[in-house]
Design a protein around this motif. Structure first.
Motif, short mmCIF file in Angstrom:
data_model
loop_
_atom_site.label_atom_id
_atom_site.label_comp_id
_atom_site.label_asym_id
_atom_site.label_seq_id
_atom_site.Cartn_x
_atom_site.Cartn_y
_atom_site.Cartn_z
N GLU A 155 0.83 -1.20 0.00
CA GLU A 155 0.00 0.00 0.00
C GLU A 155 0.87 1.26 0.00
N LEU A 156 1.96 1.23 0.77
CA LEU A 156 2.88 2.36 0.80
C LEU A 156 3.52 2.59 -0.56
N ALA A 157 3.92 1.52 -1.24
CA ALA A 157 4.52 1.66 -2.57
C ALA A 157 3.54 2.27 -3.56
N ALA A 158 2.27 1.85 -3.49
CA ALA A 158 1.26 2.42 -4.39
C ALA A 158 1.03 3.89 -4.09
N LEU A 159 0.99 4.25 -2.81
CA LEU A 159 0.80 5.65 -2.44
C LEU A 159 1.99 6.51 -2.83
N GLU A 160 3.20 5.96 -2.71
CA GLU A 160 4.38 6.71 -3.13
C GLU A 160 4.39 6.93 -4.63
N ALA A 161 3.95 5.94 -5.40
CA ALA A 161 3.86 6.10 -6.86
C ALA A 161 2.83 7.17 -7.21
N GLN A 162 1.71 7.16 -6.50
CA GLN A 162 0.67 8.18 -6.73
C GLN A 162 1.20 9.56 -6.36
N ARG A 163 1.94 9.65 -5.25
CA ARG A 163 2.52 10.93 -4.84
C ARG A 163 3.50 11.43 -5.88
N ASP A 164 4.34 10.54 -6.42
CA ASP A 164 5.31 10.94 -7.43
C ASP A 164 4.62 11.44 -8.70
N ALA A 165 3.53 10.77 -9.07
CA ALA A 165 2.78 11.20 -10.26
C ALA A 165 2.16 12.58 -10.03
N LEU A 166 1.62 12.80 -8.84
CA LEU A 166 1.04 14.11 -8.54
C LEU A 166 2.12 15.19 -8.46
N ARG A 167 3.28 14.83 -7.92
CA ARG A 167 4.38 15.80 -7.85
C ARG A 167 4.83 16.18 -9.26
N HIS A 168 4.92 15.18 -10.15
CA HIS A 168 5.31 15.46 -11.53
C HIS A 168 4.29 16.35 -12.22
N ARG A 169 3.03 16.06 -12.00
CA ARG A 169 1.97 16.87 -12.61
C ARG A 169 1.99 18.29 -12.08
N SER A 170 2.24 18.46 -10.79
CA SER A 170 2.30 19.81 -10.24
C SER A 170 3.53 20.56 -10.73
#
Length: 93
Positions: A44-59
């Motif tokens: 779950e942590l790995a999935a959330l970190e991937a989502q965070r990285d995608a949001l960081r890239h988009r921002s």
């Protein structure tokens, strides 16, 4: 009789502690459940970190100092409803 009562009482107390050490909530038999829960939480942590990285890239693409023109155009057109029905938007996510 008194010679038997105190050792028997001590044996019962020690047996109780040994039983909880093996089959209690935090005993040896519960370790397998802890490892499974740990693996689930790590996934779950790995999935959330991937989502965070995608949001960081988009921002980062929407940074006002150096916004990506394609991303800005896509967001503006989508939010303002300026997309025609015959247009196809392909996202690169």
């Amino acid at each position: 009789m008194r010679r038997v009562v105190w050792p028997l009482f001590a044996f019962v107390i020690i047996g109780n502690f040994a039983g909880y050490a093996i089959a209690g909530d935090n005993g040896l038999m519960a370790w397998g459940g802890y490892y499974r829960a740990l693996e689930e939480r790590e996934a779950e942590l790995a999935a959330l970190e991937a989502q965070r990285d995608a949001l960081r890239h988009r921002s980062e693409l929407l940074d006002p100092r150096a916004a990506d023109p394609d991303m800005a155009e896509e967001l503006v057109r989508r939010d303002l409803g300026l997309i025609r029905e015959d247009e196809i938007i392909i996202t690169l996510d």
